[in-house]
Scaffold this active site. Structure first.
Site, PDB file in Angstrom:
ATOM      1  N   LYS A   1       0.824  -1.207   0.000  1.00 38.48           N
ATOM      2  CA  LYS A   1       0.000   0.000   0.000  1.00 38.48           C
ATOM      3  C   LYS A   1       0.868   1.270   0.000  1.00 38.48           C
ATOM      4  O   LYS A   1       2.070   1.198   0.300  1.00 38.48           O
ATOM      5  CB  LYS A   1      -0.920  -0.026   1.232  1.00 38.48           C
ATOM      6  CG  LYS A   1      -1.970  -1.152   1.231  1.00 38.48           C
ATOM      7  CD  LYS A   1      -2.779  -1.094   2.534  1.00 38.48           C
ATOM      8  CE  LYS A   1      -3.973  -2.010   2.552  1.00 38.48           C
ATOM      9  NZ  LYS A   1      -4.758  -1.863   3.816  1.00 38.48           N
TER      10      LYS A   1
ATOM     11  N   PHE B   1     -15.089   4.638   7.802  1.00 35.28           N
ATOM     12  CA  PHE B   1     -13.729   4.815   7.296  1.00 35.28           C
ATOM     13  C   PHE B   1     -13.632   4.623   5.773  1.00 35.28           C
ATOM     14  O   PHE B   1     -12.572   4.824   5.189  1.00 35.28           O
ATOM     15  CB  PHE B   1     -12.758   3.854   8.003  1.00 35.28           C
ATOM     16  CG  PHE B   1     -13.074   2.394   7.831  1.00 35.28           C
ATOM     17  CD1 PHE B   1     -12.623   1.690   6.724  1.00 35.28           C
ATOM     18  CD2 PHE B   1     -13.835   1.706   8.782  1.00 35.28           C
ATOM     19  CE1 PHE B   1     -12.914   0.342   6.555  1.00 35.28           C
ATOM     20  CE2 PHE B   1     -14.138   0.362   8.618  1.00 35.28           C
ATOM     21  CZ  PHE B   1     -13.682  -0.325   7.495  1.00 35.28           C
TER      22      PHE B   1
ATOM     23  N   ARG C   1      -1.382 -14.053   5.502  1.00 36.94           N
ATOM     24  CA  ARG C   1      -2.126 -13.382   6.582  1.00 36.94           C
ATOM     25  C   ARG C   1      -1.360 -13.492   7.900  1.00 36.94           C
ATOM     26  O   ARG C   1      -1.318 -12.553   8.683  1.00 36.94           O
ATOM     27  CB  ARG C   1      -3.523 -14.004   6.770  1.00 36.94           C
ATOM     28  CG  ARG C   1      -4.528 -13.689   5.693  1.00 36.94           C
ATOM     29  CD  ARG C   1      -5.015 -12.267   5.655  1.00 36.94           C
ATOM     30  NE  ARG C   1      -5.918 -11.879   6.721  1.00 36.94           N
ATOM     31  CZ  ARG C   1      -6.714 -10.806   6.665  1.00 36.94           C
ATOM     32  NH1 ARG C   1      -6.721 -10.018   5.590  1.00 36.94           N
ATOM     33  NH2 ARG C   1      -7.489 -10.484   7.673  1.00 36.94           N
TER      34      ARG C   1
ATOM     35  N   THR D   1      -5.228  -6.718  11.483  1.00 37.97           N
ATOM     36  CA  THR D   1      -5.567  -5.534  10.670  1.00 37.97           C
ATOM     37  C   THR D   1      -5.147  -4.238  11.353  1.00 37.97           C
ATOM     38  O   THR D   1      -4.597  -3.338  10.730  1.00 37.97           O
ATOM     39  CB  THR D   1      -7.102  -5.509  10.433  1.00 37.97           C
ATOM     40  OG1 THR D   1      -7.486  -6.763   9.849  1.00 37.97           O
ATOM     41  CG2 THR D   1      -7.511  -4.378   9.531  1.00 37.97           C
TER      42      THR D   1
ATOM     43  N   ARG E   1       2.377  -5.764   9.799  1.00 39.59           N
ATOM     44  CA  ARG E   1       1.450  -4.687  10.136  1.00 39.59           C
ATOM     45  C   ARG E   1       1.754  -4.021  11.482  1.00 39.59           C
ATOM     46  O   ARG E   1       1.186  -2.973  11.798  1.00 39.59           O
ATOM     47  CB  ARG E   1       0.011  -5.220  10.095  1.00 39.59           C
ATOM     48  CG  ARG E   1      -0.478  -5.389   8.651  1.00 39.59           C
ATOM     49  CD  ARG E   1      -1.805  -6.076   8.567  1.00 39.59           C
ATOM     50  NE  ARG E   1      -2.519  -5.783   7.323  1.00 39.59           N
ATOM     51  CZ  ARG E   1      -3.721  -6.239   7.030  1.00 39.59           C
ATOM     52  NH1 ARG E   1      -4.357  -7.028   7.887  1.00 39.59           N
ATOM     53  NH2 ARG E   1      -4.310  -5.927   5.901  1.00 39.59           N
TER      54      ARG E   1
ATOM     55  N   HIS F   1      -2.102  -5.142   1.943  1.00 43.17           N
ATOM     56  CA  HIS F   1      -3.346  -5.901   1.857  1.00 43.17           C
ATOM     57  C   HIS F   1      -2.986  -7.364   1.629  1.00 43.17           C
ATOM     58  O   HIS F   1      -2.021  -7.655   0.916  1.00 43.17           O
ATOM     59  CB  HIS F   1      -4.203  -5.417   0.684  1.00 43.17           C
ATOM     60  CG  HIS F   1      -5.341  -6.350   0.390  1.00 43.17           C
ATOM     61  ND1 HIS F   1      -6.513  -6.328   1.122  1.00 43.17           N
ATOM     62  CD2 HIS F   1      -5.454  -7.373  -0.502  1.00 43.17           C
ATOM     63  CE1 HIS F   1      -7.310  -7.287   0.675  1.00 43.17           C
ATOM     64  NE2 HIS F   1      -6.693  -7.951  -0.304  1.00 43.17           N
TER      65      HIS F   1
HETATM   66  O1  CDP Z   1      -7.212  -5.788   5.429  1.00 41.60           O
HETATM   67  P1  CDP Z   1      -8.000  -6.747   6.306  1.00 41.60           P
HETATM   68  O2  CDP Z   1      -8.667  -7.836   5.523  1.00 41.60           O
HETATM   69  O3  CDP Z   1      -7.165  -7.273   7.452  1.00 41.60           O
HETATM   70  O4  CDP Z   1      -9.140  -5.883   7.021  1.00 41.60           O
HETATM   71  P2  CDP Z   1     -10.587  -5.442   6.518  1.00 41.60           P
HETATM   72  O5  CDP Z   1     -11.493  -5.477   7.698  1.00 41.60           O
HETATM   73  O6  CDP Z   1     -10.994  -6.179   5.301  1.00 41.60           O
HETATM   74  O7  CDP Z   1     -10.376  -3.907   6.145  1.00 41.60           O
HETATM   75  C1  CDP Z   1      -9.766  -3.510   4.944  1.00 41.60           C
HETATM   76  C2  CDP Z   1      -8.848  -2.350   5.227  1.00 41.60           C
HETATM   77  O8  CDP Z   1      -9.621  -1.250   5.673  1.00 41.60           O
HETATM   78  C3  CDP Z   1      -7.844  -2.588   6.360  1.00 41.60           C
HETATM   79  O9  CDP Z   1      -6.673  -3.254   5.930  1.00 41.60           O
HETATM   80  C4  CDP Z   1      -7.560  -1.184   6.830  1.00 41.60           C
HETATM   81  O10 CDP Z   1      -6.585  -0.523   6.026  1.00 41.60           O
HETATM   82  C5  CDP Z   1      -8.904  -0.497   6.625  1.00 41.60           C
HETATM   83  N1  CDP Z   1      -9.717  -0.411   7.866  1.00 41.60           N
HETATM   84  C6  CDP Z   1      -9.788   0.790   8.546  1.00 41.60           C
HETATM   85  O11 CDP Z   1      -9.173   1.764   8.120  1.00 41.60           O
HETATM   86  N2  CDP Z   1     -10.538   0.896   9.696  1.00 41.60           N
HETATM   87  C7  CDP Z   1     -11.213  -0.169  10.188  1.00 41.60           C
HETATM   88  N3  CDP Z   1     -11.929  -0.052  11.296  1.00 41.60           N
HETATM   89  C8  CDP Z   1     -11.141  -1.416   9.501  1.00 41.60           C
HETATM   90  C9  CDP Z   1     -10.380  -1.500   8.344  1.00 41.60           C
HETATM   91 MG    MG Z   2     -10.252  -7.831   4.249  1.00 46.86          MG
END
Ligand code: CDP
Ligand code: MG
Length: 247
Positions: free
Chosen positions: A14, A64, A102, A108, A122, A147
């Site tokens: 990213k 967000f 992962r 996350t 991360r 990601h």
């Molecule tokens: O990327 P991942 O699958 O771990 O998490 P996701 O729940 O699918 O969310 C996608 C992306 O959104 C995350 O990697 C974060 O960059 C962002 N995000 C965020 O900014 N605030 C949150 N509460 C949840 C996710």
């Molecule tokens: Mg995701």
């Protein structure tokens, strides 16, 4: 469904990782020595709004979401430098690819990542407060460097969203492909055409090889029928790195 041995997953490096010169670090963490996985595809992508919105469709409507779209498009980290707005998209292949990446990425939320898994990729990320027009905090955005697809099903959808068949070597393709014999498909302004329209992009011509599921989807969409994915999910990869949108 993918075979476990040849399983694939999508990684995006990213814009925050690019800005902080962490690309080499991420590639090293995900290298075959650490992950047991191999590169099956890799490219630098200018992320159009269409591609960003398709990629994060499941988060539409969340507080967000608007900021997340700006983030993945590089507009947060490089607001005045369009020539730096890009991500690196990678397909990794190998046993248990989705879970292995992962695990190396970690949770996350970078705060959780530091608590639960110090040293994961991360854990080097940041959490940024989001404010409304009056400056009141309304949420937060997680800038977490990469990601990584969460499930094999998500990986299939995302690899087909970001990569054309021809960008993955023939013996590394994990999903069925098909050679188109006679149909033409063109895309312009949210519409699909079977004949050339001025200003349109050709997404499928005779002789082209495409993901089989994409050919099926285009056929259904052109007949006005319900398709398993949106038109944008098929065409976005044919429009990346073309003329940038003015928005
Ligand atoms: O990327 P991942 O699958 O771990 O998490 P996701 O729940 O699918 O969310 C996608 C992306 O959104 C995350 O990697 C974060 O960059 C962002 N995000 C965020 O900014 N605030 C949150 N509460 C949840 C996710
Ligand atoms: Mg995701």
């Amino acid at each position: 469904m993918q075979s476990k041995e040849l399983e694939q997953t999508l990684v995006l490096i990213k814009p925050d990782a690019l800005k902080n010169s962490l690309t080499g670090y991420v590639l090293s963490q995900l290298s075959e020595f650490h992950s047991g996985l191999r590169f099956a595809g890799l490219k630098v992508v200018y992320v159009s709004r269409m591609l960003a919105e398709e990629h994060y469709a499941e988060h539409r409507g969340k507080v967000f979401y608007p900021s997340l779209i700006e983030y993945i498009r590089g507009r947060i980290h490089y607001p005045d430098a369009p020539h730096k707005q890009r991500v690196i998209a990678i397909v990794y292949q190998g046993p248990d690819a989705v879970k292995r990446v992962r695990d190396l990425a970690g949770p996350t939320n970078p705060h959780d990542a530091r608590q639960e898994k110090p040293g994961c990729i991360r854990s080097l990320g940041t959490v940024v407060p989001l404010t409304d027009a009056e400056g009141k905090i309304i949420g937060e955005r997680m800038d977490n460097l990469i990601h990584a697809s969460a499930t094999p099903e998500e990986a299939e959808h995302e690899i087909k969203l970001w990569f054309r068949t021809s960008e993955i070597p023939p013996f590394m393709r994990a999903f069925p492909v098909q050679q188109n014999e006679e149909v033409h498909f063109y895309y312009k302004d949210d519409k699909l055409y079977t004949q050339h329209e001025p200003g349109s992009t050709c997404v499928l011509a005779p002789g082209d090889v495409m993901w089989e599921s994409d050919i099926t989807a285009l056929g259904l969409i052109s007949e006005g029928k319900q398709a398993p994915c949106t038109l944008q999910a098929v065409v976005a990869k044919y429009l990346t790195n073309e003329t940038p949108e003015r928005q």
